[in-house]
Design an enzyme around this catalytic site. Structure first.
Site, PDB file in Angstrom:
ATOM      1  N   GLY A  17       9.279 -16.428   3.097  1.00 13.54           N
ATOM      2  CA  GLY A  17       8.087 -16.148   4.100  1.00 13.54           C
ATOM      3  C   GLY A  17       8.397 -16.440   5.546  1.00 13.54           C
ATOM      4  O   GLY A  17       8.882 -17.376   5.691  1.00 13.54           O
ATOM      5  N   THR A  18       7.680 -15.805   6.520  1.00 14.37           N
ATOM      6  CA  THR A  18       8.108 -15.979   7.885  1.00 14.37           C
ATOM      7  C   THR A  18       7.308 -15.114   8.725  1.00 14.37           C
ATOM      8  O   THR A  18       6.654 -13.929   8.061  1.00 14.37           O
ATOM      9  CB  THR A  18       9.595 -16.031   8.254  1.00 14.37           C
ATOM     10  OG1 THR A  18       9.718 -16.680   9.587  1.00 14.37           O
ATOM     11  CG2 THR A  18      10.284 -14.524   8.290  1.00 14.37           C
ATOM     12  N   THR A  19       7.298 -15.189   9.921  1.00 13.64           N
ATOM     13  CA  THR A  19       6.947 -14.367  11.175  1.00 13.64           C
ATOM     14  C   THR A  19       7.817 -14.328  12.337  1.00 13.64           C
ATOM     15  O   THR A  19       7.901 -15.148  12.882  1.00 13.64           O
ATOM     16  CB  THR A  19       5.412 -14.611  11.567  1.00 13.64           C
ATOM     17  OG1 THR A  19       4.565 -14.914  10.391  1.00 13.64           O
ATOM     18  CG2 THR A  19       4.835 -13.601  12.603  1.00 13.64           C
ATOM     19  N   LYS A  50      14.437 -19.965  14.033  1.00 13.79           N
ATOM     20  CA  LYS A  50      14.370 -18.501  13.405  1.00 13.79           C
ATOM     21  C   LYS A  50      15.112 -17.580  14.891  1.00 13.79           C
ATOM     22  O   LYS A  50      14.892 -16.496  14.352  1.00 13.79           O
ATOM     23  CB  LYS A  50      13.118 -18.315  12.936  1.00 13.79           C
ATOM     24  CG  LYS A  50      12.605 -18.970  11.734  1.00 13.79           C
ATOM     25  CD  LYS A  50      11.304 -18.701  11.177  1.00 13.79           C
ATOM     26  CE  LYS A  50      10.900 -19.322   9.917  1.00 13.79           C
ATOM     27  NZ  LYS A  50       9.674 -19.232   9.439  1.00 13.79           N
ATOM     28  N   SER A 147       6.573 -12.133   5.940  1.00 13.81           N
ATOM     29  CA  SER A 147       5.303 -12.166   5.151  1.00 13.81           C
ATOM     30  C   SER A 147       4.077 -12.080   6.130  1.00 13.81           C
ATOM     31  O   SER A 147       3.066 -11.598   5.921  1.00 13.81           O
ATOM     32  CB  SER A 147       5.236 -13.338   4.348  1.00 13.81           C
ATOM     33  OG  SER A 147       5.280 -14.492   4.912  1.00 13.81           O
TER      34      SER A 147
END
Length: 231
Positions: A17-19, A50, A147
């Protein structure tokens, strides 16, 4: 003599999960991301990077397995540097994406999980290209991966336009990451932001989203109070 392969099983299934997001506007390219690394329901690290600079005019946002992304970012940076030394010029962003796609394609169908968005500037102008571990390569003006991307797209679709000023573009990217981290359990902690122009990339100071959350709650409380007074 018979041989038996040994498979190491993870103690629990991992949920990635990440944005991350990137978009092009009249002032260049914006790349933004949260900093939370998660492993299932566990916050493995609140302060990861990231967004990784590859060279002076190119950064990549990463989504997927942290170890896989770090490995391929290093491989990509090495290959770009070797190309520059051999040819005395930087590889174009499109060429970089094509190279990365070719390198990743043999791993299609394996557990390698890499999704990189190349955000950069070359001789033909700003570029935004998404490459993932099955070898897919997509070029566009806006990408959000991870996510939290549905929440980020909700903000970007409402506010993104070509004529944004630098300050407006930065504010929009911050807002998109903030809203995504507020709703997505696998995203959070801080926001990193890069701005890429024909002069190269510049990094905005990392911001703690907890402070943004309390500022937002304060703004909402004031709006409610004003509405009560008007009634």
């Amino acid at each position: 003599m018979a041989t038996h392969s040994v498979t190491a099983h993870r103690p629990f299934p991992l949920s990635h999960g990440t944005t991350t997001l990137g978009f092009i506007f009249q002032g260049g390219v914006i790349a933004a991301a949260d900093t939370r690394a998660s492993a299932g329901g566990l916050v493995a690290c609140p302060d990861v990077n990231k967004i990784t600079p590859i060279h002076s005019h190119l950064v990549v946002t990463s989504s997927g397995s942290g170890a896989d992304c770090m490995l391929w970012e290093r491989i990509l940076a090495r290959e770009i540097r070797l190309y520059q030394l051999r040819h005395r010029r930087r590889l174009s962003i499109h060429g970089t994406a094509k190279l990365l796609s070719f390198m990743l394609h043999p791993f299609k169908g394996t557990e390698v999980c890499v999704a990189l968005t190349l955000c950069g500037w070359d001789e033909s102008g700003p570029k935004l290209i998404y490459v993932c571990s099955d070898g897919a390569k997509l070029q566009g003006d806006v990408f959000s991966v991870g996510s939290g991307s549905p929440y980020a797209y909700g903000v970007l679709d409402g506010g993104l336009r070509w004529s944004l000023s630098k300050e407006e573009a930065i504010s929009l990217a911050r807002e998109a990451v903030f809203r995504a981290t507020h709703r997505d359990a696998y995203s959070g902690n801080n926001v990193d932001l890069f701005h890429i122009t024909d002069q190269g990339w510049s990094q905005r100071q990392r911001e703690n989203l907890k402070e943004e959350y309390y500022r937002d709650m304060g703004r909402r409380a004031k709006i409610v109070e004003e509405r009560k007074r008007m009634i």
